[in-house]
Enzyme design. Sequence first.
Site, short mmCIF file in Angstrom:
data_model
loop_
_atom_site.label_atom_id
_atom_site.label_comp_id
_atom_site.label_asym_id
_atom_site.label_seq_id
_atom_site.Cartn_x
_atom_site.Cartn_y
_atom_site.Cartn_z
N TRP A 88 -13.53 -52.70 -3.28
CA TRP A 88 -13.30 -51.62 -4.23
C TRP A 88 -14.38 -51.58 -5.33
O TRP A 88 -14.18 -50.95 -6.36
CB TRP A 88 -11.92 -51.75 -4.84
CG TRP A 88 -10.82 -51.41 -3.87
CD1 TRP A 88 -10.29 -50.17 -3.63
CD2 TRP A 88 -10.11 -52.32 -3.01
NE1 TRP A 88 -9.31 -50.25 -2.68
CE2 TRP A 88 -9.17 -51.55 -2.28
CE3 TRP A 88 -10.18 -53.68 -2.79
CZ2 TRP A 88 -8.30 -52.12 -1.35
CZ3 TRP A 88 -9.32 -54.24 -1.86
CH2 TRP A 88 -8.40 -53.47 -1.15
N TYR A 137 -10.65 -58.71 -3.59
CA TYR A 137 -9.89 -59.25 -2.47
C TYR A 137 -10.71 -60.32 -1.76
O TYR A 137 -11.11 -60.18 -0.61
CB TYR A 137 -9.53 -58.10 -1.53
CG TYR A 137 -8.62 -58.48 -0.38
CD1 TYR A 137 -7.72 -59.53 -0.46
CD2 TYR A 137 -8.68 -57.78 0.82
CE1 TYR A 137 -6.90 -59.86 0.59
CE2 TYR A 137 -7.87 -58.09 1.89
CZ TYR A 137 -6.98 -59.14 1.76
OH TYR A 137 -6.17 -59.47 2.83
N SER A 138 -10.97 -61.41 -2.47
CA SER A 138 -11.69 -62.55 -1.91
C SER A 138 -11.43 -63.74 -2.82
O SER A 138 -10.84 -63.61 -3.89
CB SER A 138 -13.20 -62.26 -1.81
OG SER A 138 -13.73 -61.84 -3.04
N CYS A 185 -18.24 -54.14 0.32
CA CYS A 185 -18.14 -54.13 -1.16
C CYS A 185 -16.73 -54.00 -1.68
O CYS A 185 -16.52 -54.05 -2.89
CB CYS A 185 -19.00 -53.00 -1.72
SG CYS A 185 -18.43 -51.33 -1.31
N LEU A 205 -16.49 -50.06 5.38
CA LEU A 205 -16.00 -49.20 6.46
C LEU A 205 -14.62 -48.64 6.14
O LEU A 205 -14.06 -47.89 6.93
CB LEU A 205 -15.94 -49.99 7.78
CG LEU A 205 -17.29 -50.41 8.38
CD1 LEU A 205 -17.07 -51.22 9.65
CD2 LEU A 205 -18.15 -49.19 8.68
N CYS A 257 -1.75 -68.28 4.56
CA CYS A 257 -3.16 -68.56 4.21
C CYS A 257 -3.26 -69.67 3.18
O CYS A 257 -4.11 -70.56 3.29
CB CYS A 257 -3.83 -67.29 3.69
SG CYS A 257 -4.25 -66.10 4.98
N LEU A 301 -29.77 -54.53 -5.29
CA LEU A 301 -28.75 -55.39 -4.71
C LEU A 301 -27.95 -54.62 -3.66
O LEU A 301 -27.45 -53.53 -3.94
CB LEU A 301 -27.79 -55.91 -5.79
CG LEU A 301 -26.49 -56.59 -5.32
CD1 LEU A 301 -26.79 -57.90 -4.60
CD2 LEU A 301 -25.55 -56.83 -6.50
N LEU A 302 -27.82 -55.19 -2.47
CA LEU A 302 -26.96 -54.65 -1.43
C LEU A 302 -25.75 -55.56 -1.29
O LEU A 302 -25.90 -56.77 -1.08
CB LEU A 302 -27.71 -54.58 -0.09
CG LEU A 302 -26.85 -54.23 1.14
CD1 LEU A 302 -26.31 -52.80 1.05
CD2 LEU A 302 -27.65 -54.43 2.44
N ASP A 303 -24.56 -54.98 -1.40
CA ASP A 303 -23.32 -55.75 -1.20
C ASP A 303 -22.67 -55.26 0.09
O ASP A 303 -22.18 -54.13 0.15
CB ASP A 303 -22.39 -55.56 -2.40
CG ASP A 303 -21.17 -56.47 -2.33
OD1 ASP A 303 -21.26 -57.55 -1.72
OD2 ASP A 303 -20.11 -56.09 -2.89
#
Length: 399
Positions: free
Chosen positions: A179, A137-138, A177, A199, A365, A172-174
């Site tokens: 799904w 979703y990006s 994130c 969250l 959008c 690696l920290l996302d």
Amino acid sequence: MFWEKRLEKWVSGVRDRLALPLRIDLWNGQQLALSNEQPQVIIRVPHVSALACLFTPSLSNLGTAYVDGKIEIDGKPSAIIAIGNSLASGTLKLERKFSRIVRNMQRSKEQDRKAVQYHYDVSNDFYQLWLDENLVYSCAYFENGDEDLYSAQIKKIDHILRKIQLRPGDTLLDIGCGWGALVMHAAREYGAKCVGITLSENQAFHARVLVEQAGLSDRVEIRLQDYRDVRGSFDRITSVGMFEHVGLRNLTGYFSVIEKLLAEDGIAMNHGITSTDADSGETPYGNGEFIEKYVFPQGALPHIGLAIKAMQEGGLEVIDVENLRRHYARTCELWSDKFEENADEVKRIAGDRRYRIWRVYLAGCAYAFNQDWISLYQVVCVKAGGNPGKLRWSRNYMN
């Protein structure tokens, strides 16, 4: 009689000035054409009380009337948004509530959590109807422009992971994130050890199931966690479509957290939507007001200049910036098309009201990106003050 005269005057003025391919169908059977063209959009007004939204036709007023069922709108979503904007820009003065208002409020962790869950915890089934198979979703990345949505999203993930020069064994920290598509791809294809935080309870649950099914539990951890509560050090940090939720006042603190979590020779990348207004104002004619009310409560988009300033203030040095506005316009168009194709199922799962909200939102959008009201930047950073000898001479490694 008063309403009839006012409506007649309003229609005459719009027809003379704008000549839009728009028709208004009234409760009494009367049809009012706003040009001599075949109408691309039809607004049905079932009661005289709904006329008020036409006399002040901001995108927020029209959108709210549509969401609440006070008017019906027929036509392709892209045409609805384009004609709605022409109506707003041609009849309203771009000042005060119809201008690019800056939302600069302070928020708590609890407010952030509720805002994220409002948006993302609709239903995983809802998102599966119009996102790609990996639920990314990006903004996708269209290397050639003719890719399908699934392929373009995989290319986006690879584009990001190449930019941060991810290596086997890297941590690696996302942040945000979703799904889990990025961390799963990073672990499976690049050999990284990954932590993804969100969250959204729905996202965390679904991502954990996918990680286990893929046999990646030893390399991928999904946490339901606020970015401010993360501890440790990571070789690479990504944040994709998340800093839009941070708030303008919190940007420096947000990047400061990333700086503290980043290893000394680490690389971070922020991928996010930005305002194209120099003062970080939201999209005009009430579009931002509609999104704040129905879609992204407490969202705020910084101008790229403000984002880079906040990165520097947070202790990060920017080493690469790329504008992907065209890519996000295309992504939203594909999402909107899939959404329309699955309209009946969307209504069944999410209800008619939410269908109307998201129908307007997705098409809006796409329009906003195409009009340069908003943009999308990928910004690569390292800790400020480092030895430049560690940086690459060119961007060839991203290819």
